[in-house]
Scaffold this motif. Structure first.
Motif, PDB file in Angstrom:
ATOM      1  N   MET A   1       1.091  -1.006  -0.497  1.00 22.10           N
ATOM      2  CA  MET A   1       0.212  -0.497   0.183  1.00 22.10           C
ATOM      3  C   MET A   1       0.844   1.474   0.002  1.00 22.10           C
ATOM      4  SD  MET A   1      -2.832   0.938   0.046  1.00 22.10           S
ATOM      5  CE  MET A   1      -3.855  -0.336   0.014  1.00 22.10           C
ATOM      6  N   LEU A   2       0.880   2.642  -0.763  1.00 21.05           N
ATOM      7  CA  LEU A   2       1.118   3.676  -1.141  1.00 21.05           C
ATOM      8  C   LEU A   2       0.622   4.101  -0.128  1.00 21.05           C
ATOM      9  CD1 LEU A   2       3.156   5.038  -3.013  1.00 21.05           C
ATOM     10  CD2 LEU A   2       1.345   5.917  -3.681  1.00 21.05           C
ATOM     11  N   LYS A   3       1.994   4.633   0.696  1.00 16.65           N
ATOM     12  CA  LYS A   3       1.971   5.448   1.925  1.00 16.65           C
ATOM     13  C   LYS A   3       2.539   6.123   1.618  1.00 16.65           C
ATOM     14  CE  LYS A   3       0.900   2.192   5.357  1.00 16.65           C
ATOM     15  NZ  LYS A   3       0.000   2.298   6.004  1.00 16.65           N
ATOM     16  N   ILE A   4       1.732   7.998   2.097  1.00 19.33           N
ATOM     17  CA  ILE A   4       2.178   9.410   1.876  1.00 19.33           C
ATOM     18  C   ILE A   4       3.670  10.307   2.560  1.00 19.33           C
ATOM     19  CG2 ILE A   4       1.716  11.443   2.552  1.00 19.33           C
ATOM     20  CD1 ILE A   4      -0.399  10.226   0.898  1.00 19.33           C
ATOM     21  N   SER A   5       4.411   9.632   2.891  1.00 19.51           N
ATOM     22  CA  SER A   5       5.688   9.243   3.135  1.00 19.51           C
ATOM     23  C   SER A   5       6.831   9.068   1.708  1.00 19.51           C
ATOM     24  CB  SER A   5       6.803   8.780   4.119  1.00 19.51           C
ATOM     25  OG  SER A   5       6.068   7.461   4.074  1.00 19.51           O
ATOM     26  N   GLU A   6       6.259   7.911   1.153  1.00 16.30           N
ATOM     27  CA  GLU A   6       6.632   8.086  -0.454  1.00 16.30           C
ATOM     28  C   GLU A   6       6.608   9.152  -1.419  1.00 16.30           C
ATOM     29  OE1 GLU A   6       5.858   3.185  -1.228  1.00 16.30           O
ATOM     30  OE2 GLU A   6       5.190   3.514   0.687  1.00 16.30           O
ATOM     31  N   VAL A   7       4.938   9.924  -0.879  1.00 19.82           N
ATOM     32  CA  VAL A   7       5.143  10.617  -2.246  1.00 19.82           C
ATOM     33  C   VAL A   7       5.733  11.599  -2.040  1.00 19.82           C
ATOM     34  CG1 VAL A   7       2.859  12.038  -3.052  1.00 19.82           C
ATOM     35  CG2 VAL A   7       2.767   9.447  -2.750  1.00 19.82           C
ATOM     36  N   LEU A   8       5.806  11.890  -0.360  1.00 23.08           N
ATOM     37  CA  LEU A   8       6.351  12.871  -0.693  1.00 23.08           C
ATOM     38  C   LEU A   8       8.082  13.174  -0.754  1.00 23.08           C
ATOM     39  CD1 LEU A   8       5.494  14.285   3.658  1.00 23.08           C
ATOM     40  CD2 LEU A   8       5.026  15.298   0.610  1.00 23.08           C
ATOM     41  N   ARG A   9       8.595  12.020  -0.814  1.00 20.36           N
ATOM     42  CA  ARG A   9       9.937  11.513  -0.826  1.00 20.36           C
ATOM     43  C   ARG A   9      10.747  11.774  -2.192  1.00 20.36           C
ATOM     44  NH1 ARG A   9      11.847   6.651  -2.536  1.00 20.36           N
ATOM     45  NH2 ARG A   9      10.695   5.592  -1.164  1.00 20.36           N
ATOM     46  N   VAL A  10       9.384  11.131  -3.391  1.00 21.70           N
ATOM     47  CA  VAL A  10       9.695  11.578  -4.750  1.00 21.70           C
ATOM     48  C   VAL A  10       9.040  13.129  -5.312  1.00 21.70           C
ATOM     49  CG1 VAL A  10       8.778  11.245  -6.823  1.00 21.70           C
ATOM     50  CG2 VAL A  10       8.856   8.955  -5.476  1.00 21.70           C
ATOM     51  N   LYS A  11       8.258  13.505  -4.059  1.00 26.94           N
ATOM     52  CA  LYS A  11       7.692  14.704  -4.381  1.00 26.94           C
ATOM     53  C   LYS A  11       9.179  16.019  -4.045  1.00 26.94           C
ATOM     54  CE  LYS A  11       4.862  19.008  -3.588  1.00 26.94           C
ATOM     55  NZ  LYS A  11       3.657  19.291  -2.574  1.00 26.94           N
ATOM     56  N   GLY A  12       9.720  15.755  -3.212  1.00 27.95           N
ATOM     57  CA  GLY A  12      10.621  16.862  -3.068  1.00 27.95           C
ATOM     58  C   GLY A  12      10.071  16.944  -1.299  1.00 27.95           C
ATOM     59  N   ASN A  13      11.069  18.792  -0.880  1.00 28.86           N
ATOM     60  CA  ASN A  13      11.060  18.993   0.113  1.00 28.86           C
ATOM     61  C   ASN A  13      10.777  20.948   0.109  1.00 28.86           C
ATOM     62  OD1 ASN A  13      13.581  19.113  -0.112  1.00 28.86           O
ATOM     63  ND2 ASN A  13      13.624  17.639   1.843  1.00 28.86           N
ATOM     64  N   THR A  14      10.360  21.312  -1.526  1.00 32.21           N
ATOM     65  CA  THR A  14      10.414  22.063  -1.265  1.00 32.21           C
ATOM     66  C   THR A  14       8.797  22.732  -0.493  1.00 32.21           C
ATOM     67  OG1 THR A  14      12.263  22.601  -2.951  1.00 32.21           O
ATOM     68  CG2 THR A  14      10.314  23.830  -2.370  1.00 32.21           C
ATOM     69  N   LEU A  15       8.934  23.117   0.112  1.00 33.92           N
ATOM     70  CA  LEU A  15       8.236  23.815   0.891  1.00 33.92           C
ATOM     71  C   LEU A  15       7.252  25.723   1.235  1.00 33.92           C
ATOM     72  CD1 LEU A  15       5.273  23.025   2.697  1.00 33.92           C
ATOM     73  CD2 LEU A  15       6.286  23.149   4.579  1.00 33.92           C
ATOM     74  N   TYR A  16       6.464  26.020   0.442  1.00 41.12           N
ATOM     75  CA  TYR A  16       6.075  27.558   0.595  1.00 41.12           C
ATOM     76  C   TYR A  16       5.093  28.693   1.532  1.00 41.12           C
ATOM     77  CZ  TYR A  16       9.005  27.499  -3.737  1.00 41.12           C
ATOM     78  OH  TYR A  16       9.491  26.895  -4.518  1.00 41.12           O
ATOM     79  N   THR A  17       5.700  28.267   2.526  1.00 41.80           N
ATOM     80  CA  THR A  17       4.908  29.087   3.645  1.00 41.80           C
ATOM     81  C   THR A  17       4.461  30.824   3.908  1.00 41.80           C
ATOM     82  OG1 THR A  17       6.015  29.031   5.189  1.00 41.80           O
ATOM     83  CG2 THR A  17       5.521  27.155   4.934  1.00 41.80           C
ATOM     84  N   ALA A  18       3.559  31.309   4.479  1.00 44.60           N
ATOM     85  CA  ALA A  18       3.247  32.319   5.230  1.00 44.60           C
ATOM     86  C   ALA A  18       2.489  32.935   6.033  1.00 44.60           C
ATOM     87  CB  ALA A  18       2.463  32.795   3.949  1.00 44.60           C
ATOM     88  N   THR A  19       2.912  34.096   7.037  1.00 42.04           N
ATOM     89  CA  THR A  19       1.917  33.945   8.091  1.00 42.04           C
ATOM     90  C   THR A  19       1.081  34.853   8.108  1.00 42.04           C
ATOM     91  OG1 THR A  19       2.944  36.458   8.064  1.00 42.04           O
ATOM     92  CG2 THR A  19       4.087  34.355   8.938  1.00 42.04           C
TER      93      THR A  19
END
Length: 151
Positions: A1-19
């Motif tokens: 079963m595909l886990k979200i941790s695997e999806v994140l690993r393939v996707k990469g870790n670039t993340l955009y945030t704001a306040t």
């Protein structure tokens, strides 16, 4: 079963945030520059909400197509559905459809790990299906020629 941790690993870790106290205009600029459809809204190191193009379009429609000086806090989704890295892909699909969410934060307790988009899910599931099809074809190709009695 595909886990979200695997999806994140393939996707990469670039993340955009704001306040929440940044303006909608600043959010639009950030989203435009980085070609992204959402921002994770963080306040004092905690997830405070999500801002997507849906909230921005609604705001612009309600305000004569002007972002003005409105803060993100006034238009953000302050209770976004989130998932953990151990959530399976089928559950995330169900949650996204049920909550009409195109972007879902991935949280490990209070820690933000990333954001999964509807596109990320579609791509991950397609790749998993391709892998499964390859494995099934290899298994069929190597199928034994007969039963032990025939050999």
């Amino acid at each position: 079963m595909l886990k979200i941790s695997e999806v994140l690993r393939v996707k990469g870790n670039t993340l955009y945030t704001a306040t929440p106290d940044q303006t909608v205009a600043q959010a639009i600029e950030t989203m435009s520059i980085h070609d992204i459809g959402s921002l994770v809204i963080m306040e004092q190191g905690q997830l405070a909400g999500m801002l997507t193009f849906r909230e921005i379009i609604r705001h612009l429609s309600d305000n004569n197509h002007q972002a003005g000086n409105t803060t993100i806090r006034k238009i953000m989704d302050d209770a976004p559905v989130s998932v953990s890295p151990n959530t399976n892909a089928n559950e995330v699909q169900r949650l996204m459809l049920e909550h009409h969410a195109r972007y879902v934060p991935v949280m490990d307790g209070p820690t933000l790990l990333g954001v999964i988009s509807f596109y990320d899910m579609a791509r991950a599931i397609l790749e998993a299906q391709k892998f499964e099809n390859t494995m099934l074809k290899a298994y069929i190709r190597d199928w034994p020629s007969g039963t032990p009695e025939e050999e």
